[in-house]
Design an enzyme around this catalytic site. Structure first.
Site, PDB file in Angstrom:
ATOM      1  N   LYS A  97       0.968  -1.133  -0.189  1.00 55.13           N
ATOM      2  CA  LYS A  97      -0.025   0.033   0.136  1.00 55.13           C
ATOM      3  C   LYS A  97       0.835   1.375  -0.008  1.00 55.13           C
ATOM      4  O   LYS A  97       1.879   1.253   0.740  1.00 55.13           O
ATOM      5  CB  LYS A  97      -0.894  -0.026   1.255  1.00 55.13           C
ATOM      6  CG  LYS A  97      -2.064   1.072   1.247  1.00 55.13           C
ATOM      7  CD  LYS A  97      -2.907   1.009   2.366  1.00 55.13           C
ATOM      8  CE  LYS A  97      -4.117   1.880   2.655  1.00 55.13           C
ATOM      9  NZ  LYS A  97      -4.727   1.417   3.835  1.00 55.13           N
TER      10      LYS A  97
ATOM     11  N   SER B  86      -9.929   1.669   2.751  1.00 47.58           N
ATOM     12  CA  SER B  86      -8.973   2.218   1.860  1.00 47.58           C
ATOM     13  C   SER B  86      -8.085   1.552   1.035  1.00 47.58           C
ATOM     14  O   SER B  86      -7.280   2.084   0.264  1.00 47.58           O
ATOM     15  CB  SER B  86      -8.280   3.456   2.848  1.00 47.58           C
ATOM     16  OG  SER B  86      -7.305   2.681   3.640  1.00 47.58           O
TER      17      SER B  86
ATOM     18  N   SER C 245     -10.008  -0.999   6.872  1.00 47.59           N
ATOM     19  CA  SER C 245      -9.554  -0.606   5.665  1.00 47.59           C
ATOM     20  C   SER C 245      -8.824  -1.648   4.962  1.00 47.59           C
ATOM     21  O   SER C 245      -8.276  -1.717   3.774  1.00 47.59           O
ATOM     22  CB  SER C 245      -8.421   0.600   5.408  1.00 47.59           C
ATOM     23  OG  SER C 245      -9.232   1.700   5.648  1.00 47.59           O
TER      24      SER C 245
END
Ligand code: ZN
Lengths: 482, 96, 483
Positions: free
Chosen positions: C68, C143, C167
Site C-alpha cells: 500500500k 482504503s 480498511s
C-alpha cells in the site's frame, strides 16, 4: 500613596544534558553546522514515531526529587497542537494534565509542577535577501529540535525582582549540581519566563498578570520584571487596566512590547499522544534517580551553614547557592580545622572579599589563593595578629601572586602593632597632641569624637594597628592626661 | 449545528482555506455527521475511564545511545525551499 | 492464463523452494501484469526485479509483494494517495516492509489507496479511483483498495495494507479475497504514514487464509522504533484446521440486526456461512455487544481527531507540496494544505479539529474515549462465552463508482461492522463467503487480542468448506494485462 506588592511566578525551561534527543537517537549539539543532527523522527517525516529517552525521564525525576515534588505514579504525554516552522510535526509532545512531578519547594518558593517535553527547532531570519518579490525569508535548523526539555513552573511566591533573580540562581545551582543540565542562559539551556502582577500591599486579591517572555540572563530577568512592575503600577495609577498578554522585554532599550502570538486563537487541542505509552514511576526508577542525586543540595547546604556554622541566613545563601563558593569555603574550613581551628563566620566574611578581587564569574578554586591560605588569614585576623585593613592588603597580594599569608605578613612587616609597642603609645600621644579639641571631647565622654584620633594612628601605622587596641590606648591616655 | 463562524474558526485552527462553496458544504456535511455522532452523548458514561491506549504496556523507553543521523543532503532533498545556509526556507513568520 | 498466476503465494513459495520455479520468472510474470494494470490498482511498479541473488531458501522465497502506498519505501514514491506528497520518496523503509523483504518478499509495486487511508471506496485518491476486478463499474472498497484489487485480479500474489476502521477487511470483502487486521501492536507502525495512530494496523491481503498466515508470520514482532508494538506471544502457524468442533460463534444482534442495514444478498450469504459453520461442528448463538452501535460515532471522533494532528506535519516546509511560498507564512500553510488535501481529508481534519477544540473536547473526544472503554468491555464479556464474534464484513457488496461520494455519512455507515474491533484493538479476519448477484460477500470473524492463530485456523476450516472461487476476478486482471 498606595504601596504595591508585586506577585511573581516563574516558568523555567531547562534543556537536559542527555546524549541524544528526547524521542530519537540524534545527538544533542550546540553551535554545530545546521541540520546535521536530524532523522525521520525529529524532522517529522511521514511515518516516523517517537520513543522516549530513558535518561531524560531519570533526569526529570531527579529534578522532581531535588525540588521536593511528588513524582506521579503514572504520567502521560500529550500532543500540543499549533503550526510554526520550528515545530516539525505541527504538535509538540509535552505533558499536560498528568505531569511527571507536582508540588514541591525550593528555598522559599513553592513549585507548582515539573514536566517533560521536546524543544523546538531554531528559526533563523534571513530578511529579504536575494528576492525581488515575495515576503521576507526565514530558515529552519532542526539540530535543536527535539532536545529534551523540562519545564518548571513555580507558584506565585516571589515578591520582588531581586528575589526572582536570587531564586533563579538557586535553581540554577541546584540543577547544575545534580548534573542534569548546562543551565547556561546565554546558550539557551536555561530560559525563564515570568508571570507578573501587582496588587495593593496587604490585598489578598491577585491582579491581572502578564507573561514576560524569555529573559536570557539573570540581569535581564531582574530588570525586565522591575520594568514590568513599574509599567503595571503606572497603568493602575493612571486609572487604566492591566491587560493579560504576553510581553517581550528588550534589554537594550529597556522597553516592553506585546509579543505576536504563535497561534492567534490559542487553542492547543491537547490530547493524549497515541504514539507513546504511559510512564509509570517504578520503585527501581525512583531509586536510581535518588541515588544519582548529590548528598546535599544547595538549599540544604545553606540551612546547614546557618544551623551548624552560625552564618547569617544571607551569607549562608550567598555561599550555598554558588556551589563553587560553598565548596571553596568548606575546603578552607577543613584546612583551618587541621591548622588548629578557624572561626567559620570570620572565614565566611573573607569569601566575598576574595570574589570581589578575582571577579564574580570565577571559581575561587582556580585563583592563586589556596583555601588553607584564606583560612590562615582569617585565623590571623580573628587572633588580632593582623588588622583587618592589613589583612585586605595581604589578600590582594595572595590574589596577585599566591603564597603563604603568614610569610607575607612577616616579610612585609604587616603584623599588628601591639599595645606594648612603645611606638604605638608614642603615636597615640602624637594623635592627641595633634587634635586637642577632640581629645578634650573624648575625655568629657563623647566617644564619637574618638574617630579622628583613631584615624590618625591608622594612617601612621598604615593599617597595621588593631582598631580596638588603639581605642583602648587613646582612652587610657586621655584619662591620664586629665 | 455547526454555523459558518464555527467552521471558519476550525478551518483557521487547521490551517485550511475554504472557498465560499466549500464552506457552505462543509458546514452542512459536518452538521449531518455530527447529528449522527451526537447520539453517544446520551450514554451514561459518568464513571467510565477514557481509553487512549488499547495496549496494556507502560514505560517503553530507549537507551540514551546515539544513532546515525541523516546526511544533510538527504534531509534537504525533498525540501521545497532549501537555502544556501543548509536549512529549510520559509516565509518569515513576522511578515504579515 | 499464465499458470504461475494461478498459484497461491504459499504454493508459489513452495515451488520456488523445490526449484520448480525460477523466482526471477515469477517476479517478471507479476511485474508484467502489474505494469499493464488497467484497474488503477498500482501507483508505482518496480521497473525490474531487484538485483542480486534471490533468497531461494528465505521463507517467502522471492514471491513478490504489493505494498500500500502509505508504507514508506526508501527511494520509492510513497504518497499515501495524496497530492500533498507529490513526488515524495522517503529516506527510509517501513519496518513491516523491511521485515518482509528480509524474509524474501521483494517489492513488486505500490498500490493505490484512499488518501491517507480515509475512505471506504478508494475514490478519495489523488491517483484516481481503483476499479473492482469483479465489475469495473464498481468500487473495490477502501482504503486498501489497490492492494485488494491487485490481489483479486492476480496482478500481485499478495499484498499488505492497513486497517484503521476496516480498511483491510472491507476491500478484501468487496474484492473476494482474505484480509486480516491483526491485534493492535502486533505489527510495527514505524514507517506507516499515520491516519489514526491508536487504531492503525498493518495486515495481509491475500488469496487465501494460508497465504495470510504466511505473510503475517513475517510481519509481526516488537519494533524498538514503535513504542506501541508488542512481541507476539507465539509463532504464527500455518493453519491446518478442517473443522470447527467445539468452537462457539457469537452473532451480535447489534451489528447483524436491522440497525446495520445489511443487504438481503449479504445476509443470505452470512446465514449460509453460519449454517456451514454449524455443519463443521461450531455452535452459533446470538450474543450482545451493547455499545457496538455507538462504535461508528466513537470511531468518527477518535480517528479524525488523531488524524487532524497526524496531518499537521504536511505544512510545505520540509517536503511535499508547497503553494504560495512567496506570500506570508500563514498563507503558505493554508494554500499548501487546501490544495494538497482532497475533500474527504479536509472534512476529517475539520471534524477532528472540532472534536478536540476548546469547549468541545469533553463532549466529543472525551466521550468517544469512554465509549471505547465500553466497547472493549463488551468484547471481553462476549469472549467469556464465545471464541469468536462473527458478522458480515460489509453490509453491502461493491457499490457503483460515485454512488456514495455525495453523502459522507452513508459512506461512513459502510464501516458499521468493522470499526468496533480496532477500537478494542482486537484482531479480525474477512474471508469470502460467496457471491451475491455476482459480487463477493465477506464474512468476518473477530477474536480476543493475540488470538490470530486460532482465528486463522477457524477461517481456514470455513474457507475449505465454502470453496470460494476467485478466478473470475483474475481473468478480469488477465484481460487488463492484455488490454
Ligand atoms: Zn532525530
Amino acid at each position: 500613596m498606595t504601596e504595591y506588592e508585586p506577585v511573581i511566578g516563574l516558568e523555567i525551561h531547562v534543556q537536559l544534558k542527555t546524549r541524544t534527543k528526547m524521542f530519537c537517537g540524534c545527538e544533542l549539539s550546540f553551535g554545530d553546522s545546521p541540520n546535521i543532527h536530524t532523522c525521520p523522527v525529529c524532522l517529522g517525516l511521514p511515518g516516523a514515531l517517537p520513543v522516549v529517552n530513558e535518561r531524560a525521564i531519570r533526569f526529570g525525576m531527579m529534578i522532581g526529587l531535588a525540588l521536593g515534588c511528588e513524582i506521579a505514579e503514572r504520567s502521560l504525554f500529550h500532543r500540543k497542537n499549533y503550526f510554526y516552522p520550528d515545530l516539525p510535526k505541527g504538535y509538540q509532545i509535552s505533558q499536560y494534565d498528568v505531569p511527571l512531578c507536582r508540588g514541591g519547594r525550593l528555598g522559599d518558593v513553592r513549585i507548582h509542577r515539573v514536566h517533560l517535553e521536546e524543544d523546538a527547532a531554531k528559526l533563523n531570519h534571513l530578511g529579504a535577501s536575494g528576492r525581488i518579490h515575495g515576503s521576507d525569508r526565514s530558515w529552519v535548523d532542526f539540530n535543536r529540535g527535539g532536545t529534551p526539555l523540562v519545564e518548571i513552573v513555580t507558584e506565585p511566591d516571589i515578591h520582588s525582582p531581586e528575589q526572582a533573580r536570587e531564586w533563579l540562581s538557586l535553581l540554577r545551582t541546584t540543577l547544575k549540581q545534580i548534573g542534569v543540565s548546562d543551565v547556561n542562559m546565554e546558550e539557551g539551556s536555561l530560559r525563564c519566563d515570568a508571570n507578573v502582577s501587582v496588587r495593593p500591599a496587604g490585598s489578598a486579591v491577585l491582579g491581572t498578570k502578564t507573561e514576560l517572555k524569555n529573559m536570557n540572563s539573570f540581569r535581564f530577568l531582574e530588570r525586565g520584571v522591575r520594568a514590568e512592575i513599574q509599567r503595571q503600577i503606572g497603568l493602575i495609577e493612571a486609572g487604566e487596566a492591566v491587560v493579560q498578554e504576553t510581553l517581550h522585554y528588550d534589554p537594550v532599550s529597556g522597553g516592553i512590547t506585546p509579543l505576536r502570538s504563535k497561534e492567534e486563537a490559542h487553542d492547543y487541542r491537547y490530547f493524549p499522544e497515541p504514539d507513546l505509552v504511559p510512564l509509570v514511576a517504578t520503585d527501581a526508577m525512583l531509586a536510581a534517580a535518588r541515588e544519582a542525586l548529590p548528598a546535599e543540595l544547595p538549599a540544604e547546604r545553606a540551612a546547614r551553614f546557618e544551623r551548624e556554622l552560625g552564618l547569617s541566613a544571607g551569607r549562608a545563601r550567598d555561599l550555598a547557592f554558588r556551589a563553587d563558593l560553598a565548596d571553596y569555603f568548606e575546603r578552607a574550613l577543613a584546612a583551618g580545622a587541621a591548622d588548629g581551628g578557624v572561626d567559620p563566620v570570620e572565614l565566611s566574611n573573607w569569601i566575598p572579599q576574595l570574589v570581589e578581587r578575582i571577579g564574580s564569574d570565577r571559581d575561587p578554586a582556580e585563583s592563586n589563593v589556596a583555601p588553607e591560605s584564606l583560612a590562615a588569614l582569617a585565623t590571623m585576623v580573628k587572633a588580632r595578629e593582623v588588622s583587618r585593613d592589613a589583612a585586605r592588603e595581604v589578600l590582594s597580594r595572595l590574589v596577585a601572586d599566591g603564597g603563604d599569608p603568614r610569610a607575607i605578613v612577616a616579610r612585609e612587616g604587616l603584623g599588628a602593632l601591639s599595645a606594648e609597642d612603645d611606638g604605638l603609645g608614642e603615636l597615640v600621644d602624637r594623635a592627641i597632641a595633634s587634635d586637642p579639641a577632640a581629645a578634650e571631647q573624648v575625655r568629657a565622654g563623647n566617644l564619637k569624637a574618638i574617630g579622628p584620633l583613631v584615624g590618625y594612628v591608622m594612617r601612621e601605622t598604615k593599617g597595621r594597628a588593631d582598631g580596638a587596641t588603639i581605642t583602648r590606648l587613646i582612652r587610657e591616655r586621655v584619662r591620664q592626661a586629665g | 449545528m455547526l454555523d459558518r463562524a464555527q467552521v471558519l474558526h476550525v478551518a483557521r485552527l487547521a490551517r485550511l482555506e475554504l472557498t465560499e462553496v466549500e464552506l457552505e458544504r462543509m458546514a452542512a456535511e459536518l452538521s449531518h455527521v455530527l447529528e449522527h455522532i451526537e447520539k453517544i452523548r446520551e450514554l451514561d458514561l459518568d464513571d467510565v475511564p477514557p481509553t487512549s491506549h488499547v495496549v496494556d504496556v507502560v514505560n517503553v523507553l530507549r537507551h540514551d545511545d546515539p544513532e546515525p543521523s541523516l546526511r544533510r543532503e538527504t534531509a534537504l532533498r525533498p525540501a521545497p525551499e532549501p537555502v544556501d545556509a543548509g536549512g529549510f526556507g520559509v516565509p518569515s513568520p513576522a511578515a504579515a | 492464463m499464465n499458470e504461475l498466476i494461478e498459484l497461491t503465494a504459499a504454493a508459489a513459495a513452495q515451488r520456488v523452494r523445490a526449484r520448480e520455479i525460477d523466482p526471477a520468472e515469477l517476479f517478471e510474470a507479476y511485474r508484467a501484469r502489474a505494469a499493464a494494470d488497467d484497474l488503477n490498482a498500482f501507483t508505482w511498479v518496480a521497473p525490474r526485479a531487484p538485483a542480486g541473488e534471490y533468497p531461494g531458501d528465505a521463507p517467502l522465497a522471492g514471491v513478490p509483494l504489493a505494498v500500500k502506498d502509505l508504507f514508506c519505501t526508501e527511494g520509492v514514491p510513497s504518497q499515501a494517495g495524496s497530492r500533498i506528497l507529490e513526488g515524495y520518496r522517503p529516506p527510509y523503509t517501513a519496518t513491516v516492509v523491511a521485515n518482509l523483504q528480509r524474509a524474501g518478499a521483494p517489492l513488486l509495486g505500490k498500490t493505490n489507496q484512499d488518501e491517507f487511508a480515509m475512505g471506504s471506496s478508494n475514490e478519495n485518491s489523488a491517483y484516481g479511483p481503483v476499479l473492482n476486478p469483479w465489475d469495473r463499474a464498481r468500487v473495490p472498497g477502501g482504503s486498501s483498495g489497490g492492494s485488494a484489487a491487485a490481489v483479486a485480479a492476480g496482478l500481485a500474489p499478495w499484498a499488505i495494507g492497513t486497517d484503521t476502521g476496516g480498511s483491510i477487511r472491507q476491500p478484501a470483502a468487496l474484492c473476494g479475497i482474505v484480509g486480516l487486521k491483526p491485534t493492535y501492536g502486533a505489527c510495527s507502525r514505524f514507517g506507516m504514514i499515520a491516519f489514526a495512530s491508536s487504531l492503525d494496523q498493518a495486515g495481509p491481503l491475500t488469496r487465501d487464509v494460508t497465504d495470510a498466515a504466511l505473510l503475517l508470520a513475517h510481519m509481526v514482532g516488537r519494533d524498538r522504533r514503535d513504542s506501541t508494538s508488542l512481541e507476539f506471544p507465539e509463532a504464527i502457524r500455518v493453519p491446518r484446521a478442517e473443522d470447527l468442533s467445539g468452537i462457539r460463534l457469537g452473532v451480535p444482534e447489534e451489528l447483524t440486526g436491522a440497525g446495520g442495514g445489511v443487504e438481503p444478498g449479504v445476509r443470505e450469504s452470512f446465514e449460509a456461512t453460519l449454517a456451514r459453520a454449524e455443519g463443521l461442528g461450531a455452535s452459533v448463538e446470538p450474543c450482545r455487544l451493547p455499545h457496538a452501535p455507538h462504535a461508528l460515532s466513537a470511531y468518527y471522533l477518535i480517528a479524525p481527531a488523531e488524524a487532524s494532528a497526524n496531518l499537521a506535519r504536511f505544512d510545505g516546509v520540509r517536503y511535499g507540496l508547497r503553494e504560495d511560498g512567496e506570500a506570508g507564512l500563514v498563507s503558505m500553510y493554508s494554500q499548501t494544505r487546501s490544495h494538497g488535501f482532497g475533500a474527504e481529508v479536509k472534512r476529517r481534519i475539520m471534524l477532528g479539529t472540532y472534536a478536540l477544540s476548546s469547549g468541545y473536547y469533553d463532549a466529543y473526544y472525551g466521550t468517544a474515549q469512554k465509549v471505547r472503554t465500553k466497547i472493549a468491555e463488551d468484547f471481553r464479556t462476549a469472549f467469556e462465552r464465545f471464541d469468536f464474534i462473527v458478522t458480515p464484513t460489509s453490509p453491502w457488496t461493491a457499490f457503483a463508482l460515485g454512488a456514495k461520494t455525495d453523502d459522507p455519512l452513508a459512506m461512513y455507515l459502510n464501516d458499521f461492522c468493522t470499526v468496533p474491533m480496532p477500537l478494542a484493538g482486537i484482531p479480525a479476519i474477512s474471508i469470502p463467503s460467496g457471491l451475491s448477484d455476482g459480487l463477493p460477500v465477506g464474512f468476518q470473524l473477530a477474536g480476543p487480542a493475540f488470538s490470530e492463530n486460532r482465528l486463522l485456523d477457524a477461517a481456514h476450516a470455513l474457507e475449505r468448506a465454502i470453496g470460494f472461487d476467485g478466478s473470475p476476478a483474475r481473468r478480469s486482471g488477465e484481460s487488463a494485462a492484455r488490454g
